[in-house]
Design a protein around this motif. Structure first.
Motif, mmCIF file in Angstrom:
data_model
loop_
_atom_site.group_PDB
_atom_site.id
_atom_site.type_symbol
_atom_site.label_atom_id
_atom_site.label_comp_id
_atom_site.label_asym_id
_atom_site.label_seq_id
_atom_site.Cartn_x
_atom_site.Cartn_y
_atom_site.Cartn_z
ATOM 1 N N ALA A 247 191.802 31.281 83.762
ATOM 2 C CA ALA A 247 191.918 32.581 83.094
ATOM 3 C C ALA A 247 193.388 32.982 82.932
ATOM 4 N N GLU A 248 194.220 32.705 83.948
ATOM 5 C CA GLU A 248 195.646 33.024 83.861
ATOM 6 C C GLU A 248 196.319 32.186 82.769
ATOM 7 N N LEU A 249 196.000 30.906 82.719
ATOM 8 C CA LEU A 249 196.574 30.038 81.685
ATOM 9 C C LEU A 249 196.095 30.446 80.293
ATOM 10 N N GLN A 250 194.857 30.860 80.181
ATOM 11 C CA GLN A 250 194.346 31.312 78.885
ATOM 12 C C GLN A 250 195.037 32.597 78.444
ATOM 13 N N LEU A 251 195.391 33.446 79.406
ATOM 14 C CA LEU A 251 196.169 34.639 79.071
ATOM 15 C C LEU A 251 197.541 34.240 78.538
ATOM 16 N N GLN A 252 198.200 33.296 79.218
ATOM 17 C CA GLN A 252 199.493 32.826 78.734
ATOM 18 C C GLN A 252 199.357 32.174 77.357
ATOM 19 N N GLN A 253 198.263 31.455 77.157
ATOM 20 C CA GLN A 253 198.024 30.836 75.857
ATOM 21 C C GLN A 253 197.853 31.894 74.772
ATOM 22 N N ALA A 254 197.127 32.965 75.099
ATOM 23 C CA ALA A 254 196.948 34.046 74.134
ATOM 24 C C ALA A 254 198.275 34.721 73.813
ATOM 25 N N GLN A 255 199.121 34.875 74.821
ATOM 26 C CA GLN A 255 200.430 35.489 74.600
ATOM 27 C C GLN A 255 201.297 34.615 73.698
ATOM 28 N N LYS A 256 201.289 33.302 73.935
ATOM 29 C CA LYS A 256 202.063 32.413 73.074
ATOM 30 C C LYS A 256 201.478 32.363 71.663
ATOM 31 N N SER A 257 200.155 32.429 71.569
ATOM 32 C CA SER A 257 199.533 32.459 70.242
ATOM 33 C C SER A 257 199.918 33.735 69.498
ATOM 34 N N ARG A 258 200.027 34.844 70.224
ATOM 35 C CA ARG A 258 200.483 36.087 69.604
ATOM 36 C C ARG A 258 201.912 35.936 69.096
ATOM 37 N N ASP A 259 202.781 35.335 69.924
ATOM 38 C CA ASP A 259 204.163 35.122 69.498
ATOM 39 C C ASP A 259 204.223 34.197 68.286
ATOM 40 N N ARG A 260 203.339 33.200 68.288
ATOM 41 C CA ARG A 260 203.323 32.258 67.151
ATOM 42 C C ARG A 260 202.836 32.954 65.882
ATOM 43 N N ALA A 261 201.845 33.826 66.019
ATOM 44 C CA ALA A 261 201.349 34.554 64.844
ATOM 45 C C ALA A 261 202.407 35.506 64.307
ATOM 46 N N ARG A 262 203.169 36.122 65.197
ATOM 47 C CA ARG A 262 204.240 37.003 64.745
ATOM 48 C C ARG A 262 205.325 36.208 64.033
ATOM 49 N N ALA A 263 205.649 35.046 64.591
ATOM 50 C CA ALA A 263 206.653 34.208 63.933
ATOM 51 C C ALA A 263 206.162 33.714 62.582
ATOM 52 N N ASN A 264 204.854 33.551 62.449
ATOM 53 C CA ASN A 264 204.292 33.032 61.208
ATOM 54 C C ASN A 264 204.305 34.062 60.085
#
Length: 414
Positions: A247-264
């Motif tokens: 669950a902690e890693l999935q949270l970090q994954q969601a955070q990086k996905s958010r950063d990636r979507a913002r960069a996109n």
């Protein structure tokens, strides 16, 4: 790929084996080497290994970028009506979309997180397989001990029958008493047959899951008082709780996905070079091209969706921690109460067994009637069965804590 993954796991298990002297595997459970081999054979573990290999391939894909060189070629024929002539012309282009700085770093981090999640899920699969192995093993152990217990009660009932027959021959007991005693022995024979069937079924479940199942398990251990307090167990179990880590890693994954979507939200440009031939091959064209998509509402909504996913992942992580804490509290309570319940059941079973022995002797001496003897025997069977069930429940609860805390079967470093 799976072979190398298992080599890594076996190496880590060997390191964990150094700790096993501190927390040895209980004598009535499968030895660590056998349990490790059985866990390797578990289908859920094999599936998790496949998912890990897929996650590593996906990480490689993200690191390499989905953008590739594109080659295009066009040919045309141009006709000049005035001169009644024509010319063959062509154009060729090579182009590729380039990730802007920062996106590649985020993609590689997402790939790494995907691998870490798959590794944690593999550890969780091994842990769940160990739980399943413990339950199947204890079911088999309980069935075998239940059959042994009924076998002893049957021998006791047959001894009663012989005592009734002796008294009947000397005229000190009626014929119907012989029939009652014979019926009691026959009922225990039926129960013994049922118990034998239960042993066969529980062993079959083991053999369907694992290879080289022994013909009989070691003797059942005597339960011990649970060492340490609940906070100590909670700390140890939470430290190695794979669902919490996932669950902690999935949270970090969601955070990086958010950063990636913002960069996109800033589109990636496509660069190209092209060349061509026109006007009866008298004109040669060479040039460069750049294509930039115009960002629209879709990219903004994609970023909003990724941000909302972070909130959801954080809530899921907190919920997972709460669920594990509740599970630990319940498991610890089961282990403590199970030990106390077994002690009471053992005392009751000992008294009932002694009472049955004394009643049988009294009946042989003519100091008790048959109904009293059969009632004492029934109470002894009931109490000894309760003692066995309490013993297995106490041991199961204790061993469940050991498995969850990764103290046995070399689960410390999956």
């Amino acid at each position: 790929m799976r072979r190398w993954v298992w080599i890594g796991l076996l190496a880590s298990w060997s390191v964990a084996g150094a700790r096993e002297n501190e927390f040895p595997t209980p004598s009535d459970l499968p030895a660590a080497d056998l349990a490790k081999r059985w866990l390797q054979e578990d289908s859920s573990v094999q599936a998790a290994l496949g998912e890990l290999a897929a996650a590593r391939a996906a990480a490689g894909m993200l690191a390499a970028s989905p953008n590739e060189w594109t080659l295009s070629y066009a040919s045309q024929r141009r006709k000049y009506n005035a001169a009644d002539s024509h010319t063959n012309e062509w154009t060729s282009q090579l182009q590729r979309t380039i990730r802007i700085p920062g996106k590649g770093v985020l993609d590689r981090k997402l790939g790494t997180l995907g691998v870490q999640i798959a590794e944690a899920e593999l550890g969780d699969a091994i842990h769940e397989a160990a739980r399943s192995l413990l339950d199947l093993w204890m079911d088999w152990v309980e069935a075998i001990n239940a059959r042994s217990l009924i076998g002893k009660q049957l021998a006791f009932a047959q001894s009663n029958l012989r005592a009734v027959e002796v008294r009947a021959r000397i005229g000190d007991a009626a014929r119907f008493e012989v029939n009652v005693a014979a019926g009691d022995a026959a009922d225990l024979q039926r129960k013994l047959a049922d118990a034998t069937g239960a042993v066969a079924k529980t062993r079959a479940r083991l053999k369907l899951r694992y290879s080289a199942v022994p013909e009989a398990p070691p003797p059942l251990s005597v339960p011990e008082k649970i060492p340490a307090t609940e906070p100590v167990w909670r700390e140890q179990i939470l430290a190695d709780a794979h669902p919490v880590l996932i669950a902690e890693l999935q949270l970090q994954q969601a955070q990086k996905s958010r950063d990636r979507a913002r960069a996109n939200r800033i589109p990636d440009p496509t660069f190209g070079i092209f060349t061509g031939s026109e006007a009866f091959r008298d004109e040669r064209i060479v040039g460069v091209s750049i294509t930039v998509p115009l960002p629209g509402r879709y990219r903004s909504q994609q970023a909003a969706h990724a941000s909302a996913s972070v909130t959801s992942a954080a809530a899921a992580r907190n919920r997972q921690v709460q669920m594990i804490e509740v599970e630990i509290a319940e498991a610890y309570a089961d282990a403590v109460s199970g030990y106390d319940a077994w002690q009471l059941a053992m005392q009751s079973a000992t008294r009932a067994s002694d009472n049955a022995q004394l009643t049988q002797r009294a009946y042989t001496l003519g100091e008790a009637d048959l109904q009293t003897l059969l009632l004492a025997q029934k109470q002894s069977l009931t109490m000894t069965q309760a003692e066995l069930a309490s013993r297995v429940a106490a041991l199961r609860a204790h061993y469940r804590l050991l498995v969850d805390a990764h103290r046995i079967w070399r689960l410390s470093d999956e």
